[in-house]
Design an enzyme around this catalytic site. Structure first.
Site, PDB file in Angstrom:
ATOM      1  N   GLY A   1      39.733  37.238  43.230  1.00 42.48           N
ATOM      2  CA  GLY A   1      39.572  38.306  41.989  1.00 42.48           C
ATOM      3  C   GLY A   1      39.587  37.704  40.661  1.00 42.48           C
ATOM      4  O   GLY A   1      39.471  36.629  40.300  1.00 42.48           O
ATOM      5  N   ASN A   2      40.155  38.760  39.850  1.00 44.63           N
ATOM      6  CA  ASN A   2      40.101  38.306  38.229  1.00 44.63           C
ATOM      7  C   ASN A   2      41.028  39.227  37.652  1.00 44.63           C
ATOM      8  O   ASN A   2      41.572  40.075  38.248  1.00 44.63           O
ATOM      9  CB  ASN A   2      38.473  38.300  37.422  1.00 44.63           C
ATOM     10  CG  ASN A   2      37.866  39.527  37.703  1.00 44.63           C
ATOM     11  OD1 ASN A   2      38.598  40.688  37.048  1.00 44.63           O
ATOM     12  ND2 ASN A   2      37.014  39.929  38.276  1.00 44.63           N
ATOM     13  N   ARG A   3      41.043  39.059  36.057  1.00 44.87           N
ATOM     14  CA  ARG A   3      42.193  39.562  35.508  1.00 44.87           C
ATOM     15  C   ARG A   3      41.901  40.844  34.996  1.00 44.87           C
ATOM     16  O   ARG A   3      42.651  41.540  34.337  1.00 44.87           O
ATOM     17  CB  ARG A   3      42.806  38.646  34.444  1.00 44.87           C
ATOM     18  CG  ARG A   3      43.233  37.360  34.642  1.00 44.87           C
ATOM     19  CD  ARG A   3      43.748  36.759  33.280  1.00 44.87           C
ATOM     20  NE  ARG A   3      44.095  35.305  33.748  1.00 44.87           N
ATOM     21  CZ  ARG A   3      45.349  35.039  34.212  1.00 44.87           C
ATOM     22  NH1 ARG A   3      46.287  35.815  34.736  1.00 44.87           N
ATOM     23  NH2 ARG A   3      45.648  33.801  34.586  1.00 44.87           N
ATOM     24  N   SER A   4      40.817  41.498  35.082  1.00 47.49           N
ATOM     25  CA  SER A   4      40.483  42.815  34.635  1.00 47.49           C
ATOM     26  C   SER A   4      41.576  43.924  35.201  1.00 47.49           C
ATOM     27  O   SER A   4      41.559  43.994  36.346  1.00 47.49           O
ATOM     28  CB  SER A   4      39.145  43.171  34.925  1.00 47.49           C
ATOM     29  OG  SER A   4      38.873  44.454  34.632  1.00 47.49           O
TER      30      SER A   4
END
Ligand code: C5P
Length: 402
Positions: free
Chosen positions: A207-210
């Protein structure tokens, strides 16, 4: 101008700053508003209801019961164009955030669909208390507008932050809210939000930090300006009822849901942080630690914007570019490659902009180059700037929204 002929409920809670609400009441009446004052019982300890009755457009109300109307809160709430609470005390904000309606003002706040503007005032210690700040964050998230307090002299000789905003600022905020245009009325806008999750196995993902905050802000502001909004999101944040939310998880899901709707929309704002890579193989069962460190082989995800750019007709395509270096160069390249009409480039290496925070700073570019560079703004304000550009490109006249 915008206040002329509009119905304003002026709620006054019980704090020392209640006396300033008298001045606010007078200014709202002078601006042409029909002002209905509602005082809490505590407010009447600081200031007389009679004072408001003498200055406002109708007598001040102080109770749910005993007046000529059987259910005053619903009538007040339904007929209001705007509800202002000044001063908003810690107690009032707490009740409002928790949905407690045990007096006329708190019941009116729950019974209205009109915009609500609160002007907090309290001692610095109370203002900075986590409970107050969290309640305010909850209210903001629900779309309540806040005129932040000022620094200065407080009751009891103290000095600090927490002083009620000057009545002129509250009137200006009310004017701005009521003059907000519906320049996007009927425009069909599809917004994507959040980081995609690409499964490794049934419990793990890449995933990512958004946080999705930017996309949610665009969706809310567009909806407030009259657009018909579909929000394709990987997050489940609270959102206005008027917004059609489509829940997705992976880039593949988002690609499918966005493309299926592309023919029926006028504008796409791709605020989602779509993963560029995903595991090539998704394990059917949870990978076991005892079986050793797994080797996760990645493959590219579908490029959603790229696909939209390829097949686009009259739709307006807005993309985002989250970069950590050579911002404009990378963004301009992305704009051209993906056939975008506009790209919103932000530097995510700054602590106060980009992922997870409530603020952002961006450069907006089109094929002619940089069209606008914003200062540090709330994501809601930046959403307004982006939608101004969208409206201009759709040939819609500006309507004086703030
Ligand atoms: O990942 P990148 O920086 O290229 O993303 C730029 C824009 O492209 C964003 O608006 C993002 O939502 C979109 N994007 C996409 N499909 C991808 C990756 C990114 O639509 N697979």
């Amino acid at each position: 101008m915008a206040l002329r002929g509009r119905r304003v409920v002026l709620g006054v809670a019980g704090g020392i700053a209640a006396y300033k609400a008298v001045e606010l009441c007078r200014r709202l009446v002078d601006a042409g508003a029909w002002v209905s004052p509602v005082l809490t019982e505590d407010a009447t300890r600081f200031i007389g209801a009679l004072t408001f009755s003498a200055l406002a457009s109708e007598p001040a109300r102080t109770s749910l019961f005993g007046g000529p109307e059987p259910i005053p809160h619903t009538r007040l709430g339904q007929s209001a164009d705007l509800v202002i609470v000044a001063p908003a005390t810690a107690k009032l904000l707490g009740k409002y955030a928790a949905g407690i309606s045990d007096d006329l003002l708190s019941a009116t706040l729950l019974a209205t669909r009109a915009p609500v503007l609160v002007a907090p005032a309290m001692h610095t210690e109370m203002w900075e208390h986590a409970a107050v700040q969290e309640n305010l964050a909850t209210l903001r998230r629900r779309g309540v507008h806040v005129v932040d307090p000022e620094s200065g002299r407080l009751a009891g000789g103290d000095v600090g932050e927490g002083r009620l905003a000057d009545p002129s600022r509250i009137v200006a905020a009310a004017e701005a809210l009521l003059s907000r245009g519906r320049d996007l009325a009927g425009v069909r806008v599809l917004v994507t939000a959040g980081g995609t999750r690409e499964a490794i196995d049934p419990v793990r993902f890449v995933g990512n930090r958004s946080s999705g905050k930017m996309g949610y802000a665009v969706a809310e502001v567009a909806s407030g300006r009259g657009a018909v909004v579909t929000l394709v999101s990987t997050q489940s944040r609270p959102v206005s009822e008027s917004i059609n939310v489509v829940a997705v998880e992976s880039a593949e899901d988002m690609h499918r849901e966005v493309l299926a709707r592309f023919g029926d929309v006028d504008v796409v704002v791709m605020a989602a942080a779509v993963a560029d890579f995903r595991p090539k193989v998704i394990a059917g069962e949870k990978l076991k630690k005892r079986e050793g460190v797994p080797e996760v082989v990645l493959e590219p995800t579908p490029d959603i914007l790229g696909a939209l750019g390829e097949s686009k007709g009259a739709q307006l395509l807005v993309g985002f570019a989250a970069e950590t270096e050579r911002l404009r160069e990378h963004a301009a390249d992305k704009l051209a490659r993906k056939h975008l009409d506009l790209i919103v480039a932000n530097d995510v290496s700054a602590a106060d902009a980009g992922f997870e925070v409530d603020t952002n700073r961006a450069v907006l570019l089109d094929s002619s180059g940089a069209v606008e560079e914003t200062p540090l703004l709330s994501k809601v304000a930046l959403a307004g700037v982006i939608l101004d550009q969208v409206a201009a490109r759709l040939g819609l006249p500006p309507e004086g929204h703030p």
